[in-house]
Design an enzyme around this catalytic site. Structure first.
Site, mmCIF file in Angstrom:
data_model
loop_
_atom_site.group_PDB
_atom_site.id
_atom_site.type_symbol
_atom_site.label_atom_id
_atom_site.label_comp_id
_atom_site.label_asym_id
_atom_site.label_seq_id
_atom_site.Cartn_x
_atom_site.Cartn_y
_atom_site.Cartn_z
ATOM 1 C CG HIS A 40 -2.177 -0.753 0.990
ATOM 2 N ND1 HIS A 40 -2.023 -2.301 1.346
ATOM 3 C CD2 HIS A 40 -3.270 -0.503 0.447
ATOM 4 C CE1 HIS A 40 -3.408 -2.807 0.923
ATOM 5 N NE2 HIS A 40 -4.162 -1.772 0.516
ATOM 6 N N GLY A 41 1.899 1.210 0.488
ATOM 7 C CA GLY A 41 2.790 2.450 0.290
ATOM 8 C C GLY A 41 4.099 2.410 1.173
#
Length: 484
Positions: free
Chosen positions: A326-327
């Site tokens: 996700h990041g």
């Protein structure tokens, strides 16, 4: 190009007209039109990033052909690793280069060694995490001989870049989507009508629910030191519905748009906030990513068919990788670990597959026991999203600690728009509609069974008017998952 933009409102009918009325007689030309339209759609942000999609498409197409000709196991593995290195290499460089450099420097600084910072001004290509996983799954499935490699380069490029789901999913498998480019599509009026309903519902989720929730969630999270526990809980509640309305709204628009062109995409959300435990939640949230990790990481590691210690290892690994996907921030890893810990008791007690049915199926209301389990699970989900939204892990822990103080029993209030009550009312109405539609693919898909034609049109007009009058058009808010 944003789904909720004037640009897309012009783009979609033009492509639809060319697709069904100009290129319908020739399948290859029709597929080529989809490639051109998809590249235009993606290049609207920054045309330079089109080279990444082109290069990834060429590499995996060539890898597929190479695998079809290679009988030697070592050569087949080499070709697979070429695909893995290219796809994950691009993803790692653009998404994680600065993250690793910053943490490498921080690690040396902890021991008193100072290193010069040499990070790059890297712009993250929109949707790179989605299309790299999509094209990578093709190479893996060809390697596993689950699908025959394609010799149709145009069809393959259309599969990789298909504009409805290109930048935020669903992450499609070649086994499902690629064969749909081989056969002639026939316009299906019923599917198109249902697709339009799903687009309308997706736009409502995004513009009315998500974007209004974003306004208040941003105010509270950005100034969380100033607010009471009840207000912080309200902020987490707003972000919970912001991310669901935003992401599932995108998926609804993507799936609905695909229906207009004769394609069937996989479902990506199945009313996850009505889940009775965390295992059920993860079967209903971002289904295309969860099943991707299940099939290409969790099962190859042994899945649940191994010792309890290995099951636990696999569980934490899958959620850690999911968080990192996700990041490039430790908060996402903390979010993944929180979900793993929440899931752990179900796995250890072998209760992770207890709730496979639809909650309160065939009934208007849930039982008291079902309602309690839904609310208990929902509270865990709300807390988990604090880690996802916070700037740092420290901020997340302070935010959560400040929720559970005596001020939690006070009335919430914050320096913001006084129209917050309207947003809360809209969320409640949204929950009711979703609950009533929970046995269908999306909340509006079963309308023809319960409402006459006039009633349906009245519902559509009301929904459009609510979107017009209560939608957040004052600021342009991109879809949250564009950053991933």
């Amino acid at each position: 190009m944003l789904f909720n933009s004037i640009d897309f409102a012009i783009f979609l009918p033009v492509v639809f007209f060319l697709y069904w009325f100009v290129t319908q007689r020739n399948l290859k030309i029709q597929n080529l039109l989809l490639v051109v339209a998809s590249y235009l759609f993606y290049g609207w942000w920054d045309w330079r990033f089109l080279t990444l999609i082109m290069f990834s498409s060429v590499v995996d197409y060539a890898v597929g052909l190479g695998l079809s000709r290679a009988n030697n196991r070592a050569r087949r593995k080499l070709l697979l690793w070429v695909s893995i290195i290219v796809n994950l290499g691009f993803l790692g460089f653009f998404k994680y280069y600065n993250f690793f450099i910053d943490n490498f420097i921080a690690a040396f600084a902890f021991f008193g060694v100072s290193l010069s910072k040499n990070t790059l001004n890297i712009i993250l290509p929109v949707g790179i995490s989605f299309y790299t996983f999509q094209t990578l799954s093709y190479s893996i499935d060809v390697y596993r001989k689950k699908i025959e490699p394609t010799k149709d380069f145009i069809a393959f490029c259309a599969f990789v870049s298909f504009f409805p789901q290109l930048v935020a999913g669903p992450i499609e498998r070649a086994t499902n989507l690629l064969p749909q480019f081989y056969k002639k599509r026939v316009f299906d009026y019923a599917a198109a009508v249902n697709g339009m309903r799903q687009i309308l519902w997706g736009l409502f989720k995004k513009i009315v629910i998500a974007d209004n929730c974003a306004r208040y969630a941003n105010i509270i999270f950005n100034n969380y030191h100033d607010y009471s526990g009840s207000t912080l809980l309200l902020g987490a509640f707003f972000f919970t519905f912001q991310i669901y309305g935003d992401f599932s709204g995108y998926s609804d628009i993507a799936i609905g748009t695909s229906s207009l062109f004769g394609f069937k995409l996989k479902r990506n959300f199945a009313y996850p906030y009505f889940s009775r435990d965390m295992a059920e939640f993860w079967r209903r949230w971002h289904i295309s990513l969860s099943t991707w990790f299940r099939d290409y990481l969790y099962i190859p590691l042994g899945g649940s068919h191994c010792t309890i210690l290995k099951k636990i290892r696999n569980l934490f690994l899958i959620f850690t990788v999911s968080g990192f996907w996700h990041g490039a921030n430790w908060t996402f890893i903390a979010w993944g670990l929180f979900n793993a810990i929440s899931f752990l008791p179900l796995l250890v007690l072998d209760k992770n597959r207890n709730n496979l049915d639809i909650v309160a199926s065939g009934r208007v209301l849930p039982s008291f026991s079902e309602l309690f389990r839904i609310l208990r699970t929902f509270l865990l989900i709300v807390i988990s999203w604090v880690f996802f939204r916070a700037e740092t892990i420290g901020d997340a822990f302070i935010y959560i600690r400040n929720i559970f103080t005596l001020s939690l029993i006070s009335a919430p209030g914050f320096r913001g728009d006084e129209e917050v009550q309207t947003t809360i009312f809209l969320i409640i109405a949204f929950i009711i509609v979703e609950w009533c539609g929970r046995e269908h693919q999306h909340a509006l898909s079963g309308m023809e069974r319960v409402l006459p034609r006039t009633g349906r049109w009245v519902s559509y007009i009301v929904l459009i008017l609510i979107t017009y009058f209560y939608g957040n058009f004052s600021e342009s808010i991109e879809f949250i998952y564009f950053q991933f």
